[in-house]
Design a protein around this motif. Structure first.
Motif, PDB file in Angstrom:
ATOM      1  N   ALA A  79      24.995 -19.127  74.892  1.00 36.26           N
ATOM      2  CA  ALA A  79      25.996 -19.196  73.824  1.00 36.26           C
ATOM      3  C   ALA A  79      26.091 -17.874  73.080  1.00 36.26           C
ATOM      4  O   ALA A  79      27.192 -17.399  72.747  1.00 36.26           O
ATOM      5  CB  ALA A  79      25.653 -20.330  72.856  1.00 36.26           C
ATOM      6  N   ALA A  80      24.942 -17.252  72.810  1.00 31.48           N
ATOM      7  CA  ALA A  80      24.948 -15.965  72.113  1.00 31.48           C
ATOM      8  C   ALA A  80      25.648 -14.891  72.931  1.00 31.48           C
ATOM      9  O   ALA A  80      26.377 -14.041  72.391  1.00 31.48           O
ATOM     10  CB  ALA A  80      23.515 -15.543  71.796  1.00 31.48           C
ATOM     11  N   LEU A  81      25.463 -14.926  74.251  1.00 30.89           N
ATOM     12  CA  LEU A  81      26.099 -13.927  75.102  1.00 30.89           C
ATOM     13  C   LEU A  81      27.602 -14.166  75.226  1.00 30.89           C
ATOM     14  O   LEU A  81      28.382 -13.210  75.309  1.00 30.89           O
ATOM     15  CB  LEU A  81      25.438 -13.932  76.481  1.00 30.89           C
ATOM     16  N   VAL A  82      28.025 -15.419  75.240  1.00 30.67           N
ATOM     17  CA  VAL A  82      29.465 -15.693  75.205  1.00 30.67           C
ATOM     18  C   VAL A  82      30.068 -15.110  73.940  1.00 30.67           C
ATOM     19  O   VAL A  82      31.119 -14.448  73.979  1.00 30.67           O
ATOM     20  CB  VAL A  82      29.732 -17.210  75.270  1.00 30.67           C
ATOM     21  N   ARG A  83      29.384 -15.329  72.857  1.00 26.67           N
ATOM     22  CA  ARG A  83      29.920 -14.906  71.552  1.00 26.67           C
ATOM     23  C   ARG A  83      29.998 -13.390  71.421  1.00 26.67           C
ATOM     24  O   ARG A  83      30.973 -12.853  70.888  1.00 26.67           O
ATOM     25  CB  ARG A  83      29.017 -15.488  70.452  1.00 26.67           C
ATOM     26  N   THR A  84      28.974 -12.689  71.909  1.00 28.71           N
ATOM     27  CA  THR A  84      28.897 -11.247  71.677  1.00 28.71           C
ATOM     28  C   THR A  84      29.485 -10.397  72.793  1.00 28.71           C
ATOM     29  O   THR A  84      30.014  -9.321  72.540  1.00 28.71           O
ATOM     30  CB  THR A  84      27.434 -10.826  71.451  1.00 28.71           C
ATOM     31  N   ARG A  85      29.392 -10.872  74.053  1.00 30.24           N
ATOM     32  CA  ARG A  85      29.826 -10.044  75.178  1.00 30.24           C
ATOM     33  C   ARG A  85      31.105 -10.521  75.850  1.00 30.24           C
ATOM     34  O   ARG A  85      31.951  -9.715  76.236  1.00 30.24           O
ATOM     35  CB  ARG A  85      28.715  -9.998  76.242  1.00 30.24           C
ATOM     36  N   LEU A  86      31.225 -11.832  76.043  1.00 28.01           N
ATOM     37  CA  LEU A  86      32.302 -12.339  76.879  1.00 28.01           C
ATOM     38  C   LEU A  86      33.565 -12.678  76.100  1.00 28.01           C
ATOM     39  O   LEU A  86      34.671 -12.576  76.648  1.00 28.01           O
ATOM     40  CB  LEU A  86      31.827 -13.568  77.659  1.00 28.01           C
TER      41      LEU A  86
ATOM     42  N   ARG B 271      35.130  -8.438  85.328  1.00 26.21           N
ATOM     43  CA  ARG B 271      34.862  -7.786  84.043  1.00 26.21           C
ATOM     44  C   ARG B 271      33.635  -8.381  83.371  1.00 26.21           C
ATOM     45  O   ARG B 271      32.825  -7.652  82.783  1.00 26.21           O
ATOM     46  CB  ARG B 271      36.073  -7.905  83.117  1.00 26.21           C
ATOM     47  N   MET B 272      33.474  -9.688  83.461  1.00 20.02           N
ATOM     48  CA  MET B 272      32.291 -10.310  82.861  1.00 20.02           C
ATOM     49  C   MET B 272      31.021  -9.881  83.584  1.00 20.02           C
ATOM     50  O   MET B 272      29.993  -9.627  82.948  1.00 20.02           O
ATOM     51  CB  MET B 272      32.442 -11.837  82.861  1.00 20.02           C
ATOM     52  N   LEU B 273      31.060  -9.802  84.914  1.00 17.14           N
ATOM     53  CA  LEU B 273      29.891  -9.331  85.663  1.00 17.14           C
ATOM     54  C   LEU B 273      29.482  -7.936  85.212  1.00 17.14           C
ATOM     55  O   LEU B 273      28.290  -7.599  85.197  1.00 17.14           O
ATOM     56  CB  LEU B 273      30.185  -9.313  87.160  1.00 17.14           C
ATOM     57  N   GLY B 274      30.450  -7.131  84.831  1.00 15.24           N
ATOM     58  CA  GLY B 274      30.159  -5.773  84.384  1.00 15.24           C
ATOM     59  C   GLY B 274      29.376  -5.699  83.097  1.00 15.24           C
ATOM     60  O   GLY B 274      28.857  -4.633  82.746  1.00 15.24           O
TER      61      GLY B 274
ATOM     62  N   TYR C 261      20.894  -5.601  83.508  1.00 15.48           N
ATOM     63  CA  TYR C 261      19.763  -6.084  84.296  1.00 15.48           C
ATOM     64  C   TYR C 261      19.740  -7.612  84.417  1.00 15.48           C
ATOM     65  O   TYR C 261      19.013  -8.151  85.244  1.00 15.48           O
ATOM     66  CB  TYR C 261      18.440  -5.638  83.670  1.00 15.48           C
ATOM     67  N   ASP C 262      20.485  -8.309  83.586  1.00 14.05           N
ATOM     68  CA  ASP C 262      20.394  -9.769  83.513  1.00 14.05           C
ATOM     69  C   ASP C 262      21.321 -10.417  84.529  1.00 14.05           C
ATOM     70  O   ASP C 262      22.404 -10.881  84.206  1.00 14.05           O
ATOM     71  CB  ASP C 262      20.733 -10.238  82.096  1.00 14.05           C
TER      72      ASP C 262
ATOM     73  N   PRO D 127      20.384 -15.949  81.480  1.00 15.02           N
ATOM     74  CA  PRO D 127      21.422 -16.479  80.594  1.00 15.02           C
ATOM     75  C   PRO D 127      22.772 -15.785  80.715  1.00 15.02           C
ATOM     76  O   PRO D 127      23.807 -16.410  80.495  1.00 15.02           O
ATOM     77  CB  PRO D 127      20.818 -16.285  79.199  1.00 15.02           C
ATOM     78  N   GLY D 128      22.776 -14.500  81.063  1.00 18.06           N
ATOM     79  CA  GLY D 128      24.048 -13.804  81.209  1.00 18.06           C
ATOM     80  C   GLY D 128      24.904 -14.430  82.299  1.00 18.06           C
ATOM     81  O   GLY D 128      26.107 -14.665  82.119  1.00 18.06           O
ATOM     82  N   MET D 129      24.299 -14.726  83.439  1.00 22.58           N
ATOM     83  CA  MET D 129      25.040 -15.354  84.532  1.00 22.58           C
ATOM     84  C   MET D 129      25.423 -16.782  84.175  1.00 22.58           C
ATOM     85  O   MET D 129      26.496 -17.267  84.567  1.00 22.58           O
ATOM     86  CB  MET D 129      24.189 -15.336  85.802  1.00 22.58           C
ATOM     87  N   MET D 130      24.562 -17.457  83.417  1.00 23.43           N
ATOM     88  CA  MET D 130      24.887 -18.811  82.986  1.00 23.43           C
ATOM     89  C   MET D 130      26.087 -18.812  82.041  1.00 23.43           C
ATOM     90  O   MET D 130      26.956 -19.695  82.120  1.00 23.43           O
ATOM     91  CB  MET D 130      23.671 -19.448  82.320  1.00 23.43           C
ATOM     92  N   ALA D 131      26.151 -17.827  81.152  1.00 24.00           N
ATOM     93  CA  ALA D 131      27.293 -17.714  80.243  1.00 24.00           C
ATOM     94  C   ALA D 131      28.580 -17.481  81.029  1.00 24.00           C
ATOM     95  O   ALA D 131      29.617 -18.104  80.761  1.00 24.00           O
ATOM     96  CB  ALA D 131      27.052 -16.571  79.252  1.00 24.00           C
TER      97      ALA D 131
END
Length: 381
Positions: free
Chosen positions: A56-63, A81-84, A88-89, A93-97
């Motif tokens: 959830a935090a990564l959706v909010r801040t990155r995606l 673009r999201m994969l970019g 390192y993650d 959680p990054g892939m889960m987001a």
């Protein structure tokens, strides 16, 4: 159509009674449900069942900056673009987001066309799928961890299931006794799989598989740790039962390593882990190159359940020991989040219908999640 708002719901519940496997007792189940709202008023849904708060935090801040204001029909471009953003993650959680966002984008895009996700992705190959009950679960708090299986299996069979996946991994000797007792109870026409939930070493898993062999298992799932390619390969070479896994793998590269080593006979990517529909179809294409069956792992809420039905409907059939793959996994434990938008029934023949309504066919209002929601937030374009 454009995405104008992202709504996140961090929710969960305490299973009653707690459910267990060879690795742990599960006393709390937590999820992230992600709702993307379009300027048309349509809503698309995605899910994370592992590391929901971090995702959830990564959706909010990155995606969110990538998705807000974008067209869901550009889900392929948005996926790249999201994969970019991962760095390192690439397995956490990054892939889960990204998975949750991709699921919701496909849901919205299909709704905008007035077709199901499967139809939007080229057309379903089937209208129904054989379902298996993901149960019963071990009770590690009890003197007899498998002691309740007989009564629970009777209940599962009354729900029209013609296949079930009990948890195993107490000990090879206990596993063998349990599997044979289950086979005697259900008879020759019900399929049995077992799930070890990463609970054994390779040597223990081989002994367990040999002791269960006479039960005629369809597959043994996750016998060792998810990245133990050598362990999976050793088990696959030593026993005749099919070895399944992959729910914890997040990239085509990870699945490639297992396939190249001949380590798995059935692949089980989870849409909430492997990159949503986009990631799942990439793994399915890789599996096709090796002529290996692939089917979604499903153990969460109605969001992933409906998404998995759409994804499984797209998979080229492979002939197994008991009919055709793919199967669809159904969490048969007490899970209120599977029925918040109406139950998806198992038909009298043990199959589930693939919804052909727009998107995944899910009609869910965020307000209905309130009894299980601990935190929610919204971001607008």
């Amino acid at each position: 159509m454009k995405v104008v708002e992202i709504r996140a719901y961090l929710l969960g519940f305490a299973p009653a009674p707690p459910i267990g496997n060879a690795s742990r007792m599960i006393r709390r189940r937590d999820f992230l449900l992600l709702e993307l709202v379009a300027d048309t008023g349509a809503r698309g849904w995605g899910e994370v069942f592992a590391s929901p708060a971090a995702a959830a935090a990564l959706v909010r801040t990155r995606l969110a900056p990538i998705v807000l204001g974008a067209s869901p029909h550009h889900h392929g471009r948005l996926y790249d673009r999201m994969l970019g953003t991962l760095g390192y993650d690439r397995r956490g959680p990054g892939m889960m987001a990204i998975s949750a966002v991709d699921m919701a984008l496909h849901d919205l895009a299909a709704q905008d066309r007035g077709v199901s996700v499967a139809e939007a992705l080229g057309g379903a190959l089937r209208t129904r799928l054989p379902a298996y009950a993901s149960a019963p679960f071990i009770t590690t708090d009890a003197a007899e961890p498998y002691g309740h299986y007989e009564a629970e299996i009777d209940s599962i069979l009354r729900r029209n299931f013609r296949a079930l996946k009990p948890r195993a991994g107490v000990s090879p000797r206990a596993d063998g006794a349990m599997a044979m007792a289950v086979r005697r109870q259900v008879g020759p026409d019900v399929s049995i799989m077992v799930d070890i939930n990463q609970g054994y070493t390779a040597r223990a898993a081989i002994e367990s598989a040999r002791r269960m062999e006479e039960a005629g298992l369809l597959w043994m799932e996750e016998p060792v740790q998810p990245e133990d390619v050598a362990g999976y390969a050793a088990i696959s070479a030593a026993v005749p039962v099919a070895i399944a896994g992959g729910e914890a793998l997040a990239s085509p590269a990870a699945f490639r390593d297992f396939l190249a080593a001949g380590a798995m006979s059935v692949l089980q990517p989870d849409l909430t882990v492997c990159g949503g529909y986009t990631g799942f179809l990439r793994v399915a294409a890789l599996a096709a190159a090796y002529d290996i069956p692939v089917m979604p792992h499903v153990f969460g809420t109605v969001v992933n359940m409906r998404a998995a039905l759409q994804a499984a409907a797209l998979v080229t059939p492979r002939r197994g020991a008991r009919g055709e793959y793919p199967w669809i996994e159904y969490d048969a434990s007490a899970n209120p989040l599977l029925e918040i938008a109406g139950a998806l029934p198992v038909e009298a023949d043990g199959t589930m219908l693939v919804p052909d309504a727009p998107g995944t066919g899910l009609d869910l209002q965020g307000e209905r999640l309130a009894p299980w929601t601990g935190e929610t937030w919204r971001l607008a374009a």
